[in-house]
Scaffold this motif. Structure first.
Motif, short mmCIF file in Angstrom:
data_model
loop_
_atom_site.label_atom_id
_atom_site.label_comp_id
_atom_site.label_asym_id
_atom_site.label_seq_id
_atom_site.Cartn_x
_atom_site.Cartn_y
_atom_site.Cartn_z
N GLY A 201 0.82 -1.21 0.00
CA GLY A 201 0.00 0.00 0.00
C GLY A 201 0.85 1.26 0.00
N TYR A 202 0.19 2.39 -0.14
CA TYR A 202 0.92 3.66 -0.19
C TYR A 202 1.53 4.01 1.17
CZ TYR A 202 -1.21 4.25 -4.76
OH TYR A 202 -1.58 4.08 -6.07
N ARG A 203 0.88 3.61 2.24
CA ARG A 203 1.46 3.86 3.56
C ARG A 203 2.67 2.95 3.81
NH1 ARG A 203 -3.68 4.89 7.64
NH2 ARG A 203 -4.24 6.94 6.80
N GLN A 204 2.59 1.71 3.34
CA GLN A 204 3.74 0.81 3.47
C GLN A 204 4.91 1.30 2.64
OE1 GLN A 204 0.62 -0.26 3.17
NE2 GLN A 204 0.33 -1.32 5.10
N GLU A 205 4.60 1.94 1.50
CA GLU A 205 5.67 2.49 0.67
C GLU A 205 6.39 3.62 1.39
OE1 GLU A 205 6.18 4.48 -3.79
OE2 GLU A 205 4.25 4.53 -2.76
N ALA A 206 5.63 4.51 2.03
CA ALA A 206 6.25 5.59 2.80
C ALA A 206 7.03 5.05 3.98
CB ALA A 206 5.17 6.57 3.27
N GLN A 207 6.56 3.95 4.56
CA GLN A 207 7.26 3.34 5.68
C GLN A 207 8.62 2.79 5.25
OE1 GLN A 207 5.47 -0.26 7.10
NE2 GLN A 207 6.48 -0.18 9.08
N ARG A 208 8.67 2.19 4.08
CA ARG A 208 9.93 1.61 3.61
C ARG A 208 10.91 2.67 3.14
NH1 ARG A 208 9.96 -3.82 2.97
NH2 ARG A 208 11.83 -3.65 1.69
N ASN A 244 -8.64 20.73 4.06
CA ASN A 244 -7.78 21.00 2.91
C ASN A 244 -6.95 19.74 2.63
OD1 ASN A 244 -6.03 21.92 0.98
ND2 ASN A 244 -5.42 23.76 2.08
N PRO A 245 -7.18 19.05 1.51
CA PRO A 245 -6.46 17.80 1.26
C PRO A 245 -4.95 17.97 1.22
CG PRO A 245 -8.30 18.06 -0.27
CD PRO A 245 -8.14 19.37 0.44
N GLN A 246 -4.45 19.11 0.76
CA GLN A 246 -3.01 19.31 0.67
C GLN A 246 -2.36 19.39 2.05
OE1 GLN A 246 -2.46 22.77 -1.75
NE2 GLN A 246 -2.99 21.73 -3.66
N LYS A 247 -3.08 19.90 3.05
CA LYS A 247 -2.52 20.02 4.39
C LYS A 247 -2.77 18.78 5.24
CE LYS A 247 -2.72 25.06 4.67
NZ LYS A 247 -3.21 26.22 5.46
N LEU A 248 -3.87 18.08 4.97
CA LEU A 248 -4.21 16.91 5.78
C LEU A 248 -3.56 15.64 5.28
CD1 LEU A 248 -8.02 17.50 6.43
CD2 LEU A 248 -6.10 18.08 7.90
N ALA A 249 -3.05 15.63 4.05
CA ALA A 249 -2.45 14.42 3.49
C ALA A 249 -0.96 14.38 3.76
CB ALA A 249 -2.71 14.35 1.98
N GLY A 250 -0.45 13.18 3.99
CA GLY A 250 0.98 12.99 4.20
C GLY A 250 1.70 12.69 2.91
N GLN A 251 2.94 12.21 3.02
CA GLN A 251 3.72 11.91 1.83
C GLN A 251 3.17 10.70 1.07
OE1 GLN A 251 7.90 11.63 2.45
NE2 GLN A 251 8.10 13.67 3.33
N LEU A 255 -4.56 10.41 4.46
CA LEU A 255 -4.66 11.31 5.61
C LEU A 255 -3.56 11.00 6.61
CD1 LEU A 255 -8.53 11.33 6.19
CD2 LEU A 255 -7.14 13.13 5.20
N LYS A 256 -3.03 12.03 7.24
CA LYS A 256 -1.92 11.87 8.17
C LYS A 256 -2.34 11.02 9.37
CE LYS A 256 0.26 16.29 7.05
NZ LYS A 256 0.66 17.60 7.57
N CYS A 257 -1.46 10.13 9.77
CA CYS A 257 -1.73 9.28 10.93
C CYS A 257 -1.79 10.10 12.21
CB CYS A 257 -0.64 8.21 11.06
SG CYS A 257 -0.57 7.05 9.67
N CYS A 258 -1.10 11.24 12.26
CA CYS A 258 -1.07 12.04 13.49
C CYS A 258 -2.41 12.71 13.77
CB CYS A 258 0.04 13.09 13.40
SG CYS A 258 -0.05 14.16 11.96
N LEU A 259 -3.36 12.64 12.86
CA LEU A 259 -4.69 13.19 13.14
C LEU A 259 -5.39 12.40 14.24
CD1 LEU A 259 -6.02 13.95 9.54
CD2 LEU A 259 -5.27 15.60 11.25
N ASN A 260 -4.97 11.15 14.45
CA ASN A 260 -5.58 10.32 15.48
C ASN A 260 -4.92 10.48 16.85
OD1 ASN A 260 -7.54 9.19 13.87
ND2 ASN A 260 -6.35 7.38 13.34
N TYR A 261 -3.76 11.13 16.90
CA TYR A 261 -3.02 11.17 18.15
C TYR A 261 -3.78 11.91 19.26
CZ TYR A 261 0.99 9.64 15.36
OH TYR A 261 1.82 8.93 14.54
N GLU A 262 -4.35 13.08 18.94
CA GLU A 262 -5.03 13.90 19.93
C GLU A 262 -6.55 13.81 19.83
OE1 GLU A 262 -3.59 17.82 19.40
OE2 GLU A 262 -1.56 17.38 20.09
N LEU A 263 -7.03 12.88 19.01
CA LEU A 263 -8.48 12.79 18.80
C LEU A 263 -9.22 12.42 20.08
CD1 LEU A 263 -10.86 12.88 16.84
CD2 LEU A 263 -10.40 10.50 16.26
N ASP A 264 -8.67 11.50 20.86
CA ASP A 264 -9.35 11.10 22.10
C ASP A 264 -9.47 12.26 23.08
OD1 ASP A 264 -9.52 8.56 21.09
OD2 ASP A 264 -7.69 7.85 22.05
N MET A 265 -8.45 13.12 23.13
CA MET A 265 -8.51 14.27 24.03
C MET A 265 -9.60 15.25 23.59
SD MET A 265 -5.70 17.23 24.75
CE MET A 265 -6.28 18.10 23.29
#
Length: 388
Positions: A201-208, A244-251, A255-265
Protein backbone atom coordinates in the motif's frame (compact mmCIF):
# COMPACT_ATOMS: atom_id res chain seq x y z
CA UNK A 1 17.54 8.16 15.78
CA UNK A 2 21.29 8.03 16.06
CA UNK A 3 23.96 6.10 17.87
CA UNK A 4 27.37 7.22 19.13
CA UNK A 5 29.25 5.81 16.14
CA UNK A 6 27.06 7.29 13.39
CA UNK A 7 28.04 10.95 13.21
CA UNK A 8 27.64 12.31 9.69
CA UNK A 9 30.59 13.00 7.36
CA UNK A 10 30.79 15.21 4.27
CA UNK A 11 29.16 12.80 1.82
CA UNK A 12 26.09 12.35 4.03
CA UNK A 13 26.90 8.81 5.15
CA UNK A 14 27.32 7.76 8.79
CA UNK A 15 30.90 7.78 10.04
CA UNK A 16 30.63 4.47 11.92
CA UNK A 17 28.94 1.80 9.79
CA UNK A 18 28.60 3.89 6.59
CA UNK A 19 25.46 1.97 5.68
CA UNK A 20 22.81 4.75 5.61
CA UNK A 21 20.65 3.72 8.54
CA UNK A 22 21.49 0.01 8.57
CA UNK A 23 23.76 0.35 11.56
CA UNK A 24 25.48 -2.71 12.96
CA UNK A 25 24.91 -1.59 16.55
CA UNK A 26 21.16 -1.16 15.85
CA UNK A 27 21.16 2.26 17.47
CA UNK A 28 19.74 4.28 14.56
CA UNK A 29 17.53 1.79 12.75
CA UNK A 30 13.82 1.93 12.08
CA UNK A 31 11.55 0.32 14.67
CA UNK A 32 14.41 -0.39 17.07
CA UNK A 33 13.44 -2.10 20.34
CA UNK A 34 15.36 -1.09 23.46
CA UNK A 35 16.61 -4.14 25.38
CA UNK A 36 16.13 -3.05 29.00
CA UNK A 37 16.98 -6.57 30.22
CA UNK A 38 20.46 -6.62 28.70
CA UNK A 39 22.26 -5.90 32.01
CA UNK A 40 20.31 -8.50 33.99
CA UNK A 41 21.50 -12.09 34.38
CA UNK A 42 19.16 -15.06 34.20
CA UNK A 43 18.07 -16.79 37.42
CA UNK A 44 19.78 -20.03 38.34
CA UNK A 45 18.59 -22.97 36.30
CA UNK A 46 16.89 -20.81 33.65
CA UNK A 47 17.83 -21.24 30.01
CA UNK A 48 17.97 -18.41 27.57
CA UNK A 49 15.00 -18.09 25.22
CA UNK A 50 15.86 -20.01 22.04
CA UNK A 51 14.40 -17.48 19.55
CA UNK A 52 15.77 -14.18 18.29
CA UNK A 53 14.43 -11.26 16.27
CA UNK A 54 16.28 -10.54 13.02
CA UNK A 55 15.89 -7.38 10.96
CA UNK A 56 16.40 -7.26 7.23
CA UNK A 57 16.15 -4.26 4.92
CA UNK A 58 14.06 -1.35 6.22
CA UNK A 59 11.29 -2.44 8.58
CA UNK A 60 11.07 -6.16 7.75
CA UNK A 61 11.59 -8.26 10.86
CA UNK A 62 11.19 -11.99 11.43
CA UNK A 63 11.69 -14.47 14.27
CA UNK A 64 14.11 -17.40 14.06
CA UNK A 65 15.02 -20.33 16.27
CA UNK A 66 18.62 -20.50 17.45
CA UNK A 67 20.55 -23.79 17.73
CA UNK A 68 22.00 -24.59 21.15
CA UNK A 69 25.61 -24.38 19.97
CA UNK A 70 25.27 -20.76 18.76
CA UNK A 71 25.39 -17.80 21.16
CA UNK A 72 24.04 -14.56 19.70
CA UNK A 73 23.84 -10.97 20.88
CA UNK A 74 22.28 -7.79 19.49
CA UNK A 75 24.14 -6.54 16.40
CA UNK A 76 25.40 -9.93 15.18
CA UNK A 77 25.08 -10.59 11.46
CA UNK A 78 23.63 -14.05 10.86
CA UNK A 79 22.75 -16.34 7.95
CA UNK A 80 19.11 -17.38 8.23
CA UNK A 81 16.89 -19.94 6.62
CA UNK A 82 14.93 -18.88 3.52
CA UNK A 83 12.55 -20.60 1.12
CA UNK A 84 15.49 -21.29 -1.16
CA UNK A 85 19.09 -20.61 -0.22
CA UNK A 86 19.83 -18.40 2.75
CA UNK A 87 19.32 -14.79 3.76
CA UNK A 88 21.49 -12.41 5.79
CA UNK A 89 20.19 -10.13 8.53
CA UNK A 90 21.09 -8.37 11.78
CA UNK A 91 19.99 -9.60 15.22
CA UNK A 92 17.93 -6.85 16.85
CA UNK A 93 16.60 -8.55 19.97
CA UNK A 94 17.47 -11.57 22.14
CA UNK A 95 16.24 -13.03 25.40
CA UNK A 96 12.86 -12.76 27.09
CA UNK A 97 11.84 -9.64 25.19
CA UNK A 98 11.66 -11.79 22.06
CA UNK A 99 8.97 -13.87 23.76
CA UNK A 100 6.97 -10.71 24.42
CA UNK A 101 7.40 -9.52 20.82
CA UNK A 102 6.31 -12.89 19.44
CA UNK A 103 3.22 -12.81 21.64
CA UNK A 104 2.48 -9.29 20.44
CA UNK A 105 2.86 -10.34 16.79
CA UNK A 106 0.86 -13.56 17.45
CA UNK A 107 3.71 -15.89 16.50
CA UNK A 108 3.85 -19.20 18.39
CA UNK A 109 7.34 -19.86 19.78
CA UNK A 110 6.73 -23.64 19.84
CA UNK A 111 5.86 -23.77 16.13
CA UNK A 112 7.87 -26.51 14.43
CA UNK A 113 7.87 -24.61 11.13
CA UNK A 114 9.65 -21.59 12.62
CA UNK A 115 12.74 -20.85 10.45
CA UNK A 116 16.20 -21.40 11.92
CA UNK A 117 19.51 -19.58 12.20
CA UNK A 118 22.16 -21.39 10.19
CA UNK A 119 25.29 -19.71 11.52
CA UNK A 120 26.95 -16.42 12.22
CA UNK A 121 27.69 -14.79 8.90
CA UNK A 122 31.24 -15.21 7.66
CA UNK A 123 33.21 -12.46 5.97
CA UNK A 124 32.41 -14.06 2.61
CA UNK A 125 28.67 -13.90 3.39
CA UNK A 126 28.93 -10.26 4.46
CA UNK A 127 30.89 -9.24 1.35
CA UNK A 128 28.36 -10.91 -0.94
CA UNK A 129 25.46 -9.35 0.99
CA UNK A 130 26.92 -5.85 0.76
CA UNK A 131 27.67 -6.32 -2.94
CA UNK A 132 24.03 -7.23 -3.58
CA UNK A 133 22.83 -4.28 -1.53
CA UNK A 134 25.00 -1.98 -3.63
CA UNK A 135 23.27 -3.12 -6.85
CA UNK A 136 19.73 -2.45 -5.65
CA UNK A 137 19.49 1.19 -6.77
CA UNK A 138 20.71 0.46 -10.30
CA UNK A 139 18.39 -2.54 -10.68
CA UNK A 140 15.45 -0.51 -9.36
CA UNK A 141 16.12 2.15 -11.98
CA UNK A 142 16.34 -0.40 -14.81
CA UNK A 143 13.20 -2.21 -13.68
CA UNK A 144 11.27 1.05 -13.71
CA UNK A 145 12.41 1.68 -17.28
CA UNK A 146 11.21 -1.80 -18.29
CA UNK A 147 7.82 -1.19 -16.69
CA UNK A 148 7.47 2.11 -18.57
CA UNK A 149 8.32 0.44 -21.89
CA UNK A 150 5.64 -2.18 -21.24
CA UNK A 151 3.19 0.62 -20.29
CA UNK A 152 2.34 -0.92 -16.95
CA UNK A 153 0.39 1.27 -14.52
CA UNK A 154 2.60 0.53 -11.53
CA UNK A 155 5.40 2.11 -9.51
CA UNK A 156 8.35 0.04 -8.33
CA UNK A 157 9.30 1.69 -5.06
CA UNK A 158 11.93 -0.62 -3.57
CA UNK A 159 14.10 -3.66 -4.28
CA UNK A 160 15.39 -6.09 -1.67
CA UNK A 161 18.03 -8.72 -2.46
CA UNK A 162 18.25 -11.99 -0.61
CA UNK A 163 21.49 -12.44 1.31
CA UNK A 164 22.93 -15.04 -1.07
CA UNK A 165 22.10 -12.92 -4.14
CA UNK A 166 19.93 -15.59 -5.81
CA UNK A 167 16.61 -13.75 -5.46
CA UNK A 168 15.28 -10.20 -5.45
CA UNK A 169 11.91 -8.95 -4.17
CA UNK A 170 10.39 -5.97 -5.99
CA UNK A 171 7.89 -3.90 -3.99
CA UNK A 172 5.42 -1.93 -6.07
CA UNK A 173 2.24 0.12 -5.73
CA UNK A 174 -0.63 0.19 -8.21
CA UNK A 175 -4.22 1.36 -8.33
CA UNK A 176 -5.59 -1.67 -10.20
CA UNK A 177 -4.54 -5.23 -10.96
CA UNK A 178 -1.36 -5.40 -13.05
CA UNK A 179 -0.35 -8.17 -15.45
CA UNK A 180 3.44 -8.20 -14.96
CA UNK A 181 4.24 -11.66 -16.36
CA UNK A 182 6.19 -10.24 -19.27
CA UNK A 183 7.99 -7.86 -16.92
CA UNK A 184 9.16 -10.78 -14.76
CA UNK A 185 10.49 -12.59 -17.81
CA UNK A 186 12.39 -9.52 -19.00
CA UNK A 187 13.88 -8.82 -15.56
CA UNK A 188 14.88 -12.44 -14.97
CA UNK A 189 16.64 -12.50 -18.35
CA UNK A 190 18.36 -9.14 -17.77
CA UNK A 191 19.45 -9.65 -14.14
CA UNK A 192 19.93 -13.42 -14.06
CA UNK A 193 18.12 -13.90 -10.71
CA UNK A 194 14.75 -15.13 -9.48
CA UNK A 195 12.14 -12.39 -9.28
CA UNK A 196 9.33 -11.95 -6.76
CA UNK A 197 6.78 -9.16 -7.10
CA UNK A 198 5.02 -7.96 -3.94
CA UNK A 199 2.32 -5.30 -3.94
CA UNK A 200 2.21 -2.92 -0.97
CA UNK A 201 0.00 0.00 0.00
CA UNK A 202 0.92 3.66 -0.19
CA UNK A 203 1.46 3.86 3.56
CA UNK A 204 3.74 0.81 3.47
CA UNK A 205 5.67 2.49 0.67
CA UNK A 206 6.25 5.59 2.80
CA UNK A 207 7.26 3.34 5.68
CA UNK A 208 9.93 1.61 3.61
CA UNK A 209 11.30 4.71 1.91
CA UNK A 210 11.10 7.12 4.86
CA UNK A 211 11.27 10.89 4.66
CA UNK A 212 10.66 14.16 6.51
CA UNK A 213 7.12 15.18 7.38
CA UNK A 214 5.57 18.65 7.41
CA UNK A 215 6.40 18.85 11.14
CA UNK A 216 10.12 18.71 10.32
CA UNK A 217 10.69 15.29 11.86
CA UNK A 218 11.13 11.83 10.38
CA UNK A 219 7.96 10.04 9.36
CA UNK A 220 6.28 8.22 12.23
CA UNK A 221 5.69 5.12 10.10
CA UNK A 222 9.41 4.80 9.32
CA UNK A 223 10.64 5.31 12.89
CA UNK A 224 8.26 3.94 15.55
CA UNK A 225 4.73 3.42 14.21
CA UNK A 226 4.01 -0.28 13.64
CA UNK A 227 0.28 -0.38 12.92
CA UNK A 228 -1.75 1.68 10.47
CA UNK A 229 -5.13 2.63 11.87
CA UNK A 230 -7.82 4.03 9.63
CA UNK A 231 -7.99 7.83 9.55
CA UNK A 232 -11.18 9.62 8.48
CA UNK A 233 -12.06 13.23 7.84
CA UNK A 234 -14.23 13.23 10.97
CA UNK A 235 -10.98 13.35 13.00
CA UNK A 236 -10.19 16.68 11.33
CA UNK A 237 -13.73 17.98 11.93
CA UNK A 238 -13.61 17.22 15.64
CA UNK A 239 -10.33 19.16 15.88
CA UNK A 240 -11.76 22.13 13.97
CA UNK A 241 -9.27 21.76 11.11
CA UNK A 242 -9.96 23.01 7.61
CA UNK A 243 -10.66 20.16 5.22
CA UNK A 244 -7.78 21.00 2.91
CA UNK A 245 -6.46 17.80 1.26
CA UNK A 246 -3.01 19.31 0.67
CA UNK A 247 -2.52 20.02 4.39
CA UNK A 248 -4.21 16.91 5.78
CA UNK A 249 -2.45 14.42 3.49
CA UNK A 250 0.98 12.99 4.20
CA UNK A 251 3.72 11.91 1.83
CA UNK A 252 1.80 8.70 1.10
CA UNK A 253 -1.14 10.71 -0.24
CA UNK A 254 -3.45 9.45 2.53
CA UNK A 255 -4.66 11.31 5.61
CA UNK A 256 -1.92 11.87 8.17
CA UNK A 257 -1.73 9.28 10.93
CA UNK A 258 -1.07 12.04 13.49
CA UNK A 259 -4.69 13.19 13.14
CA UNK A 260 -5.58 10.32 15.48
CA UNK A 261 -3.02 11.17 18.15
CA UNK A 262 -5.03 13.90 19.93
CA UNK A 263 -8.48 12.79 18.80
CA UNK A 264 -9.35 11.10 22.10
CA UNK A 265 -8.51 14.27 24.03
CA UNK A 266 -10.76 16.36 21.77
CA UNK A 267 -13.62 13.86 22.09
CA UNK A 268 -13.24 13.90 25.87
CA UNK A 269 -13.28 17.72 25.95
CA UNK A 270 -16.28 17.96 23.62
CA UNK A 271 -18.45 15.99 26.06
CA UNK A 272 -18.86 19.18 28.14
CA UNK A 273 -19.84 21.21 25.07
CA UNK A 274 -23.32 21.39 23.55
CA UNK A 275 -23.75 19.44 20.30
CA UNK A 276 -22.40 21.01 17.12
CA UNK A 277 -25.81 20.86 15.46
CA UNK A 278 -27.61 22.60 18.39
CA UNK A 279 -29.78 25.61 17.47
CA UNK A 280 -30.46 28.66 19.60
CA UNK A 281 -33.93 30.19 19.32
CA UNK A 282 -34.11 33.93 20.01
CA UNK A 283 -36.64 36.66 19.37
CA UNK A 284 -34.27 38.02 16.73
CA UNK A 285 -34.06 34.69 14.89
CA UNK A 286 -32.59 31.19 14.90
CA UNK A 287 -28.81 30.88 15.39
CA UNK A 288 -26.50 28.09 14.25
CA UNK A 289 -23.07 27.06 15.57
CA UNK A 290 -20.20 28.02 13.26
CA UNK A 291 -17.06 27.22 15.27
CA UNK A 292 -15.93 25.74 18.59
CA UNK A 293 -12.76 26.40 20.59
CA UNK A 294 -12.33 23.77 23.30
CA UNK A 295 -9.24 25.45 24.78
CA UNK A 296 -10.95 28.78 25.51
CA UNK A 297 -14.37 27.22 26.05
CA UNK A 298 -16.00 29.47 23.44
CA UNK A 299 -18.53 28.92 20.66
CA UNK A 300 -19.37 31.16 17.74
CA UNK A 301 -23.00 31.45 16.61
CA UNK A 302 -24.59 33.37 13.75
CA UNK A 303 -28.17 34.09 12.79
CA UNK A 304 -29.74 32.29 9.89
CA UNK A 305 -30.49 35.61 8.15
CA UNK A 306 -27.00 37.03 8.82
CA UNK A 307 -24.47 34.14 8.59
CA UNK A 308 -21.43 36.41 8.07
CA UNK A 309 -21.69 38.01 11.52
CA UNK A 310 -20.58 35.73 14.34
CA UNK A 311 -21.31 36.18 18.04
CA UNK A 312 -18.97 34.78 20.69
CA UNK A 313 -20.57 32.82 23.52
CA UNK A 314 -19.19 30.68 26.32
CA UNK A 315 -20.32 27.07 26.64
CA UNK A 316 -22.15 27.94 29.91
CA UNK A 317 -24.11 30.67 28.14
CA UNK A 318 -25.04 28.34 25.30
CA UNK A 319 -26.21 25.66 27.71
CA UNK A 320 -28.25 28.26 29.57
CA UNK A 321 -29.96 29.34 26.34
CA UNK A 322 -30.62 25.71 25.37
CA UNK A 323 -32.26 25.06 28.76
CA UNK A 324 -34.50 28.09 28.28
CA UNK A 325 -35.41 26.89 24.77
CA UNK A 326 -36.35 23.48 26.15
CA UNK A 327 -38.82 25.17 28.46
CA UNK A 328 -40.22 26.99 25.40
CA UNK A 329 -38.69 30.30 26.39
CA UNK A 330 -36.82 32.49 23.90
CA UNK A 331 -34.04 34.88 24.81
CA UNK A 332 -34.03 38.41 23.45
CA UNK A 333 -30.86 38.14 21.31
CA UNK A 334 -27.31 36.77 21.26
CA UNK A 335 -25.84 40.27 21.52
CA UNK A 336 -26.83 40.47 25.18
CA UNK A 337 -24.55 37.54 26.00
CA UNK A 338 -21.83 38.36 23.43
CA UNK A 339 -21.17 41.90 24.78
CA UNK A 340 -19.88 40.49 28.07
CA UNK A 341 -17.39 38.26 26.21
CA UNK A 342 -16.10 41.13 24.11
CA UNK A 343 -15.32 43.20 27.20
CA UNK A 344 -13.61 40.23 28.80
CA UNK A 345 -11.41 39.59 25.75
CA UNK A 346 -10.40 43.27 25.53
CA UNK A 347 -8.41 43.02 28.79
CA UNK A 348 -6.49 39.87 27.83
CA UNK A 349 -3.77 41.74 25.89
CA UNK A 350 -2.14 45.00 26.88
CA UNK A 351 0.20 46.61 24.35
CA UNK A 352 2.70 47.92 26.87
CA UNK A 353 5.78 47.61 24.63
CA UNK A 354 4.27 48.99 21.45
CA UNK A 355 5.53 46.11 19.31
CA UNK A 356 2.28 45.37 17.51
CA UNK A 357 2.83 48.05 14.87
CA UNK A 358 3.53 46.83 11.35
CA UNK A 359 5.66 49.90 10.54
CA UNK A 360 7.95 49.70 13.56
CA UNK A 361 10.79 48.33 11.39
CA UNK A 362 10.64 51.36 9.06
CA UNK A 363 11.43 53.94 11.73
CA UNK A 364 15.26 53.49 11.82
CA UNK A 365 15.44 54.09 8.05
CA UNK A 366 13.80 57.50 8.45
CA UNK A 367 16.31 58.48 11.15
CA UNK A 368 19.23 57.63 8.85
CA UNK A 369 17.88 59.89 6.14
CA UNK A 370 17.61 62.76 8.61
CA UNK A 371 21.23 62.27 9.66
CA UNK A 372 22.40 62.51 6.03
CA UNK A 373 20.41 65.71 5.51
CA UNK A 374 21.87 67.20 8.71
CA UNK A 375 25.44 66.43 7.53
CA UNK A 376 24.81 68.22 4.25
CA UNK A 377 23.48 71.27 6.07
CA UNK A 378 26.50 71.35 8.39
CA UNK A 379 29.10 71.03 5.56
CA UNK A 380 27.74 72.96 2.56
CA UNK A 381 31.27 73.36 1.12
CA UNK A 382 31.80 69.59 0.75
CA UNK A 383 28.44 69.12 -0.92
CA UNK A 384 29.25 71.95 -3.40
CA UNK A 385 32.64 70.37 -4.26
CA UNK A 386 30.97 67.02 -5.01
CA UNK A 387 28.50 68.75 -7.28
CA UNK A 388 31.34 70.56 -9.05
Amino acid sequence: MGCSSCSTVKDGQPRGCKNNGTCGTDGCNKLTVFDWLSNMSLPNGEKRFDCVEVRFKNSRKEFFRVPEDISLSIGDIVATQAKSGHDVGIVTLVGELVRIQMKKKKVAHDDTELPKIYRKATQKDIDKWQKCRGKEDEIKKRSREMAILLRLQMKISDVEFQGDGSKATFYYTAEDRVDFRQLIKDMAKAFGIRIEMRQIGYRQEAQRLGGIGSCGRELCCSTWLTDFRSVSTSAARYQQLSLNPQKLAGQCGKLKCCLNYELDMYLEALKDFPPQESKLYTEKGTAFCQKTDIFKGLLWYSYKDDPSRWHTLTKEQVQEIIQKNKSKEKVASLEIYATDNVEREATLFDNSSGQDSLTRFDRPKQKKRRKKNNKRRRNPAKSSRKNA
